[in-house]
Design an enzyme around this catalytic site. Structure first.
Site, PDB file in Angstrom:
ATOM      1  N   THR A 127       1.002  -0.756   0.519  1.00  0.00           N
ATOM      2  CA  THR A 127      -0.365   0.085   0.281  1.00  0.00           C
ATOM      3  C   THR A 127       0.997   1.245   0.015  1.00  0.00           C
ATOM      4  O   THR A 127       1.997   1.290   0.294  1.00  0.00           O
ATOM      5  CB  THR A 127      -1.248   0.075   1.195  1.00  0.00           C
ATOM      6  OG1 THR A 127      -1.511   1.306   1.350  1.00  0.00           O
ATOM      7  CG2 THR A 127       0.185  -0.523   2.463  1.00  0.00           C
ATOM      8  N   TYR A 158      -1.168  -0.147   9.939  1.00  0.00           N
ATOM      9  CA  TYR A 158      -2.182  -0.436   9.004  1.00  0.00           C
ATOM     10  C   TYR A 158      -0.167   0.010   7.667  1.00  0.00           C
ATOM     11  O   TYR A 158       0.026  -1.386   7.269  1.00  0.00           O
ATOM     12  CB  TYR A 158      -3.426   0.392   8.016  1.00  0.00           C
ATOM     13  CG  TYR A 158      -3.012  -0.523   6.770  1.00  0.00           C
ATOM     14  CD1 TYR A 158      -3.817  -1.208   6.783  1.00  0.00           C
ATOM     15  CD2 TYR A 158      -3.369   0.325   5.531  1.00  0.00           C
ATOM     16  CE1 TYR A 158      -3.568  -2.313   4.839  1.00  0.00           C
ATOM     17  CE2 TYR A 158      -3.349  -0.124   4.378  1.00  0.00           C
ATOM     18  CZ  TYR A 158      -3.954  -0.753   4.439  1.00  0.00           C
ATOM     19  OH  TYR A 158      -3.862  -1.606   2.502  1.00  0.00           O
ATOM     20  N   LYS A 179       2.116  -3.662   6.857  1.00  0.00           N
ATOM     21  CA  LYS A 179       2.635  -4.330   5.747  1.00  0.00           C
ATOM     22  C   LYS A 179       4.562  -3.768   5.081  1.00  0.00           C
ATOM     23  O   LYS A 179       4.615  -4.728   4.786  1.00  0.00           O
ATOM     24  CB  LYS A 179       2.002  -3.103   4.627  1.00  0.00           C
ATOM     25  CG  LYS A 179      -0.080  -3.409   4.541  1.00  0.00           C
ATOM     26  CD  LYS A 179      -0.038  -4.697   3.704  1.00  0.00           C
ATOM     27  CE  LYS A 179      -1.384  -4.770   3.410  1.00  0.00           C
ATOM     28  NZ  LYS A 179      -1.846  -6.006   2.706  1.00  0.00           N
ATOM     29  N   PHE A 189      -1.857   2.996  -4.637  1.00  0.00           N
ATOM     30  CA  PHE A 189      -2.767   3.688  -4.625  1.00  0.00           C
ATOM     31  C   PHE A 189      -5.032   3.537  -4.359  1.00  0.00           C
ATOM     32  O   PHE A 189      -4.427   2.382  -3.118  1.00  0.00           O
ATOM     33  CB  PHE A 189      -2.175   4.627  -5.287  1.00  0.00           C
ATOM     34  CG  PHE A 189      -0.839   5.254  -4.875  1.00  0.00           C
ATOM     35  CD1 PHE A 189       0.605   4.738  -4.738  1.00  0.00           C
ATOM     36  CD2 PHE A 189      -0.252   6.676  -4.437  1.00  0.00           C
ATOM     37  CE1 PHE A 189       1.586   5.039  -4.708  1.00  0.00           C
ATOM     38  CE2 PHE A 189       0.960   6.792  -4.016  1.00  0.00           C
ATOM     39  CZ  PHE A 189       2.157   6.315  -4.246  1.00  0.00           C
ATOM     40  N   GLY A 197      -3.594  11.867  10.648  1.00  0.00           N
ATOM     41  CA  GLY A 197      -2.684  10.799   9.738  1.00  0.00           C
ATOM     42  C   GLY A 197      -3.109  11.104   8.820  1.00  0.00           C
ATOM     43  O   GLY A 197      -2.827   9.619   7.736  1.00  0.00           O
ATOM     44  N   ASP A 198      -4.502  11.775   7.660  1.00  0.00           N
ATOM     45  CA  ASP A 198      -4.078  11.607   6.047  1.00  0.00           C
ATOM     46  C   ASP A 198      -3.609  12.803   5.742  1.00  0.00           C
ATOM     47  O   ASP A 198      -3.080  13.620   6.007  1.00  0.00           O
ATOM     48  CB  ASP A 198      -5.763  12.836   6.067  1.00  0.00           C
ATOM     49  CG  ASP A 198      -6.198  11.655   6.187  1.00  0.00           C
ATOM     50  OD1 ASP A 198      -6.754   9.928   5.757  1.00  0.00           O
ATOM     51  OD2 ASP A 198      -8.053  11.267   5.881  1.00  0.00           O
TER      52      ASP A 198
HETATM   53  N1  LIG Z   1      -8.799  -1.286  -1.075  1.00  0.00           N
HETATM   54  C1  LIG Z   1      -7.554  -0.439  -1.296  1.00  0.00           C
HETATM   55  O1  LIG Z   1      -7.725   0.819  -2.278  1.00  0.00           O
HETATM   56  C2  LIG Z   1      -6.006  -0.877  -0.976  1.00  0.00           C
HETATM   57  C3  LIG Z   1      -5.266   0.119  -1.314  1.00  0.00           C
HETATM   58  C4  LIG Z   1      -4.051  -0.364  -1.051  1.00  0.00           C
HETATM   59  C5  LIG Z   1      -3.820  -1.977  -0.201  1.00  0.00           C
HETATM   60  N2  LIG Z   1      -4.474  -2.388  -0.002  1.00  0.00           N
HETATM   61  C6  LIG Z   1      -4.791  -4.044  -0.059  1.00  0.00           C
HETATM   62  O2  LIG Z   1      -5.605  -4.964  -0.892  1.00  0.00           O
HETATM   63  C7  LIG Z   1      -5.439  -5.875  -0.472  1.00  0.00           C
HETATM   64  C8  LIG Z   1      -7.289  -6.063  -0.755  1.00  0.00           C
HETATM   65  O3  LIG Z   1      -8.240  -4.962  -0.538  1.00  0.00           O
HETATM   66  P1  LIG Z   1      -8.942  -5.377  -0.155  1.00  0.00           P
HETATM   67  O4  LIG Z   1     -10.009  -3.625  -0.576  1.00  0.00           O
HETATM   68  O5  LIG Z   1     -10.136  -5.436  -1.854  1.00  0.00           O
HETATM   69  O6  LIG Z   1      -9.869  -5.632   0.747  1.00  0.00           O
HETATM   70  P2  LIG Z   1     -11.501  -6.199   1.841  1.00  0.00           P
HETATM   71  O7  LIG Z   1     -11.381  -6.824   2.458  1.00  0.00           O
HETATM   72  O8  LIG Z   1     -12.296  -6.804   0.119  1.00  0.00           O
HETATM   73  O9  LIG Z   1     -10.650  -8.402   0.998  1.00  0.00           O
HETATM   74  C9  LIG Z   1      -9.736  -8.798   2.367  1.00  0.00           C
HETATM   75  C10 LIG Z   1     -10.531  -9.960   1.974  1.00  0.00           C
HETATM   76  O10 LIG Z   1      -9.554 -10.532   2.533  1.00  0.00           O
HETATM   77  C11 LIG Z   1     -10.129 -11.804   3.418  1.00  0.00           C
HETATM   78  N3  LIG Z   1      -9.425 -12.311   4.652  1.00  0.00           N
HETATM   79  C12 LIG Z   1      -8.896 -11.082   6.186  1.00  0.00           C
HETATM   80  N4  LIG Z   1      -8.769 -11.842   6.917  1.00  0.00           N
HETATM   81  C13 LIG Z   1      -7.978 -12.917   6.729  1.00  0.00           C
HETATM   82  C14 LIG Z   1      -7.761 -14.124   6.693  1.00  0.00           C
HETATM   83  N5  LIG Z   1      -6.790 -14.062   7.784  1.00  0.00           N
HETATM   84  N6  LIG Z   1      -7.831 -15.298   6.278  1.00  0.00           N
HETATM   85  C15 LIG Z   1      -8.769 -15.342   5.675  1.00  0.00           C
HETATM   86  N7  LIG Z   1      -8.805 -14.120   4.252  1.00  0.00           N
HETATM   87  C16 LIG Z   1      -9.011 -12.640   5.648  1.00  0.00           C
HETATM   88  C17 LIG Z   1     -11.600 -10.781   3.982  1.00  0.00           C
HETATM   89  O11 LIG Z   1     -12.917 -11.793   4.348  1.00  0.00           O
HETATM   90  C18 LIG Z   1     -11.624 -10.125   2.133  1.00  0.00           C
HETATM   91  O12 LIG Z   1     -12.222 -11.187   2.003  1.00  0.00           O
HETATM   92  C19 LIG Z   1      -5.036  -5.980   1.119  1.00  0.00           C
HETATM   93  O13 LIG Z   1      -4.567  -7.016   1.923  1.00  0.00           O
HETATM   94  C20 LIG Z   1      -5.053  -4.500   1.702  1.00  0.00           C
HETATM   95  O14 LIG Z   1      -4.863  -3.973   2.470  1.00  0.00           O
HETATM   96  C21 LIG Z   1      -6.411  -2.000  -0.876  1.00  0.00           C
END
Ligand SMILES: NC(=O)c1ccc[n+]([C@@H]2O[C@H](COP(=O)([O-])OP(=O)(O)OC[C@H]3O[C@@H](n4cnc5c(N)ncnc54)[C@H](O)[C@@H]3O)[C@@H](O)[C@H]2O)c1
Length: 328
Positions: A116, A140, A144, A168, A283-284
């Protein structure tokens, strides 16, 4: 390749599952469904399980002859991470290490990791290059970054082959309109704006209008979820071809303020959306914009959705068809 996708029933994971399958890979989704949706991966083999379960992981690696893991499973809300750091260190770092240890024990050597922009903290320059110092301002981002550090040392000592993709702001939905963003609670700007358009929310809260940006609201870099998915498949192919471990930023390289996002969404939905200004959230950062030249030049990544309006249109199609999100 046979690919395990942890968190594959979530927002970005489910879009990447589709892209993997469209490119001829066999996918096994492991998701505990704490935040994900079975319906997001209706056509894919899903095991309901947790990344903390080392024996389950090893069993699945063997039974499905897994070649590579894409690791999306995580807790990913910044505000929640400040209130509950122990949950974040457990799920993002401890469970992530458990996954990597199970991979080593089962000789699964390829890992693509969802990192991230939060690893950088308050930027010293924008666009932010990968070489920018990492200094997360919340648990968070810290968890990561800690897992990225472990990946680096596991690579040197045990030959783990990894790519870390630092996204992003993920946004949009598959243009087919059948999968999209459905977080509970929703904290991301574009789905919140569209929920206001649907009448699901009375107004949009804008946190801070006194930042040092052209209109005073925070500026972010929005990247289409299918462009993220494309990057994962490219990263996997590169690892299979022997590419060295690397971290890449993923953004469009253009910043949009919160007010610009709202104005663009108003054009897409064809009406004015009520807004209320509230205090800044701690923190934003004022401005987060990605420098993504490295992944373009090294992996040949090119976004199909460089413009905000196209991104919001795909999100709107999903929300119109699924105003309350997935059924389960
Ligand atoms: N959405 C964004 O803008 C964004 C930006 C930067 C990074 N990320 C990263 O991308 C990844 C996906 O993000 P997202 O928005 O799709 O999130 P999301 O919450 O939709 O998806 C995460 C999935 O992981 C599953 N999960 C969580 N902990 C678990 C565990 N211990 N065992 C099994 N399954 C588990 C949840 O049920 C969920 O389906 C994350 O790692 C997040 O930190 C997202």
């Amino acid at each position: 390749m046979n690919v395990m996708v942890t968190g594959g029933a979530g927002y970005i994971g489910s879009h990447t599952v589709r892209e993997l399958e469209n490119n001829g890979h066999q996918v096994l989704v492991l998701d505990n469904l704490s935040r994900g949706h079975q319906a997001a991966v209706a056509e894919t083999f899903l095991i309901e399980g947790d990344t903390s379960d080392r024996e389950l992981l090893k069993q699945l690696f063997t039974d499905f002859e897994i070649d590579a893991v894409m690791h999306f499973a995580a807790s990913s809300q910044v505000g929640e991470s400040v209130r509950l750091p122990s949950d974040y260190y457990q799920n993002n770092l401890v469970n992530g290490l458990n996954l990597m240890n199970a991979m080593l024990e089962s000789r699964v050597r390829h890992l693509v990791f969802s990192s991230t922009a939060a690893v950088y903290g308050e930027p010293r320059e924008v666009p932010i290059p990968e070489a920018h110092p990492t200094n997360p301002t919340n648990p968070y981002g810290a968890t990561k970054l800690a897992l990225e550090g472990a990946m680096r040392w596991y690579g040197e000592a045990y030959g783990l082959r990894w790519t870390s993709l630092r996204y992003f702001n993920a946004a949009g939905a598959d243009p087919a309109g059948d999968i999209g963003e459905d977080h509970t609670p929703e904290t991301h700007l574009i789905p919140l704006v569209l929920k206001v358009a649907l009448g699901e929310l009375p107004h949009l809260e804008v946190y801070g209008n006194d930042y040092a940006t052209p209109d005073g609201t925070c500026v972010r870099d929005y990247i289409h979820v299918n462009d993220l998915a494309q990057a994962h498949v490219l990263a996997l192919d590169a690892l299979a071809d022997g590419a060295p471990p690397s971290a890449y930023n993923l953004g469009n390289g253009s910043g949009y303020s919160v007010l610009e996002v709202i104005r663009t969404a108003e054009e897409v939905v064809g009406k004015t959306l009520p807004v209320k200004f509230a205090a800044r959230r701690p923190g934003d950062p004022a401005m987060l914009v990605a420098g993504s030249d490295k992944i373009k030049s090294e992996l040949g990544w090119q976004p199909a959705y460089p413009g905000l309006k196209d991104i919001i249109e795909t999100a709107w199609r999903w929300h119109l068809g699924h105003p309350r999100g997935f059924e389960k």
